[in-house]
Design a protein around this motif. Structure first.
Motif, PDB file in Angstrom:
ATOM      1  N   THR B  32       0.825  -1.213   0.000  1.00  0.00           N
ATOM      2  CA  THR B  32       0.000   0.000   0.000  1.00  0.00           C
ATOM      3  C   THR B  32       0.860   1.264   0.000  1.00  0.00           C
ATOM      4  N   MET B  35       1.930   2.128  -3.332  1.00  0.00           N
ATOM      5  CA  MET B  35       0.886   2.359  -4.348  1.00  0.00           C
ATOM      6  C   MET B  35       0.779   3.839  -4.713  1.00  0.00           C
ATOM      7  N   ASP B  36       0.154   4.098  -5.873  1.00  0.00           N
ATOM      8  CA  ASP B  36      -0.145   5.473  -6.256  1.00  0.00           C
ATOM      9  C   ASP B  36      -1.022   6.111  -5.201  1.00  0.00           C
ATOM     10  N   LYS B  37      -0.766   7.376  -4.904  1.00  0.00           N
ATOM     11  CA  LYS B  37      -1.568   8.049  -3.886  1.00  0.00           C
ATOM     12  C   LYS B  37      -3.046   8.079  -4.282  1.00  0.00           C
ATOM     13  N   ASP B  39      -4.714   5.914  -6.008  1.00  0.00           N
ATOM     14  CA  ASP B  39      -5.322   4.600  -5.797  1.00  0.00           C
ATOM     15  C   ASP B  39      -5.637   4.375  -4.319  1.00  0.00           C
ATOM     16  N   VAL B  40      -4.710   4.803  -3.470  1.00  0.00           N
ATOM     17  CA  VAL B  40      -4.938   4.623  -2.025  1.00  0.00           C
ATOM     18  C   VAL B  40      -6.117   5.491  -1.584  1.00  0.00           C
ATOM     19  N   GLU B  41      -6.169   6.716  -2.116  1.00  0.00           N
ATOM     20  CA  GLU B  41      -7.300   7.595  -1.786  1.00  0.00           C
ATOM     21  C   GLU B  41      -8.620   6.980  -2.224  1.00  0.00           C
ATOM     22  N   ALA B  42      -8.617   6.426  -3.442  1.00  0.00           N
ATOM     23  CA  ALA B  42      -9.843   5.794  -3.958  1.00  0.00           C
ATOM     24  C   ALA B  42     -10.239   4.619  -3.076  1.00  0.00           C
ATOM     25  N   PHE B  43      -9.258   3.843  -2.646  1.00  0.00           N
ATOM     26  CA  PHE B  43      -9.492   2.692  -1.778  1.00  0.00           C
ATOM     27  C   PHE B  43     -10.092   3.181  -0.456  1.00  0.00           C
ATOM     28  N   SER B  44      -9.457   4.173   0.126  1.00  0.00           N
ATOM     29  CA  SER B  44      -9.910   4.718   1.407  1.00  0.00           C
ATOM     30  C   SER B  44     -11.348   5.224   1.322  1.00  0.00           C
ATOM     31  N   LYS B  45     -11.637   5.932   0.233  1.00  0.00           N
ATOM     32  CA  LYS B  45     -12.995   6.473   0.052  1.00  0.00           C
ATOM     33  C   LYS B  45     -14.010   5.377  -0.212  1.00  0.00           C
ATOM     34  N   SER B  46     -13.606   4.377  -1.004  1.00  0.00           N
ATOM     35  CA  SER B  46     -14.570   3.331  -1.354  1.00  0.00           C
ATOM     36  C   SER B  46     -14.944   2.503  -0.131  1.00  0.00           C
ATOM     37  N   LEU B  47     -14.014   2.390   0.805  1.00  0.00           N
ATOM     38  CA  LEU B  47     -14.332   1.686   2.051  1.00  0.00           C
ATOM     39  C   LEU B  47     -15.457   2.408   2.788  1.00  0.00           C
ATOM     40  N   MET B  48     -15.298   3.721   2.943  1.00  0.00           N
ATOM     41  CA  MET B  48     -16.314   4.493   3.661  1.00  0.00           C
ATOM     42  C   MET B  48     -17.624   4.513   2.883  1.00  0.00           C
ATOM     43  N   ALA B  50     -18.773   2.261   0.841  1.00  0.00           N
ATOM     44  CA  ALA B  50     -19.450   0.968   0.939  1.00  0.00           C
ATOM     45  C   ALA B  50     -20.202   0.871   2.257  1.00  0.00           C
TER      46      ALA B  50
END
Lengths: 199, 199
Positions: B32, B35-37, B39-48, B50
């Motif tokens: 992580t 990873m590209d920042k 992508d990590v931001e998208a991951f972080s946001k998609s968790l919330m 969901a």
């Protein structure tokens, strides 16, 4: 039908992680939906924190949230030895043994002509500078992996450092503790015989 | 030494996911960091997202970002059939076959006396209400898993629905397509013979 967009995006995010395919990603996404909200929030924040609060130590290249890192700041550690590893996580693996108390240096990779990675792509220049700036260092232990690339990198470092009259050593090769000779590969057995020790 | 706090927290978060132990969590955490920042931001946001944007459809119990869900809103689907599954992800698995075009109902589990899960803990009451409110339904297909609990739940539903003169069917058991008889377990073979079809 398609998955609702929030799930689809989350599945997509999980799939970007190594070793996670679409089935596992889907399972994780649905698991996430059923998790405690507090846990998901903590997960979401820790992702961003890992990306924003961490950087590489300007001395050794290890990952840290302060600069220099905890190990480089610790004057209680043996300043005469530097152990060179490929990746930041190797630092923790070796430090956990509680056997080594010196300093570290993280290369962030190994030499790999096939992948077009030469010495200038690794954190080698700063290691040389460290050795030049600090007369205290008496030994560099090269703890790259026991792979062809790891070996080649170790050889390269040894040639580079030798002129400075600093001892360069390499981690021992041999049988893993608890392993069966029957299942050891030939190269490992060869190294184990070569490196035999007197009892 | 310990891992810097941001890594330790991220490892801890990854370890809360099913099937991910400390070694994999550590690997994912270090991955992580690299990873590209974005992508990590998208991951972080998609968790919330969901966790906050998704809820259960008040009609069928499927996961959705709108209520009623896409399937329940779709008047083009066959309104005479309801297929009952254990989990929201089963809806997608069945819908992907493009063979079934009716409605769904998600139980969110199966009856399990051992785990103390009775009919009142499942989304069964709303299924009965659906059947009572809607004369159009002519068949309920019970697609719970082919496990003892799944079977028991199917039997329970069949007994519950039969008085309403609605046909209750169960997915066929038999050999998986592409599988070897040699590797099939006895129960599966037994079901395959019992359910044989004329050619």
């Amino acid at each position: 039908m398609q998955y609702p967009e929030p799930i689809a995006k989350l599945i997509d995010s999980y799939m970007r992680l190594p070793g996670i395919g679409s089935k596992t990603a889907t399972r994780l996404a649905f698991y996430t939906i059923d998790m405690d909200k507090a846990d998901v929030e903590a997960f979401s924040k820790s992702l961003m924190a890992a990306k924003t609060e961490l950087h590489y130590c300007t001395i050794c290249g290890n990952i840290t949230d302060e600069d220099p890192c905890e190990i480089c700041r610790d004057k209680g550690r043996d300043q005469k030895t530097i152990l060179v590893v490929e990746q930041p996580k190797d630092v923790m693996s070796i430090d956990r043994t509680n056997e080594y108390h010196g300093l570290y240096h993280v290369l962030h990779g190994v030499l790999s002509p096939i992948e077009g990675r030469g010495p200038e792509d690794l954190n080698i220049q700063s290691l040389i500078k460290r050795l030049q700036a600090n007369d205290a260092v008496q030994e560099v232990i090269v703890a790259t992996n026991a792979t062809p690339e790891g070996e080649a990198t170790a050889q390269y470092l040894a040639r580079l450092i030798h002129p400075a009259q600093i001892k360069v050593t390499r981690l021992a090769h041999g049988l893993a503790v608890g392993s069966d000779i029957e299942y050891a590969d030939e190269m490992t057995l060869l190294k184990a015989v070569e490196g035999r020790t007197e009892m």
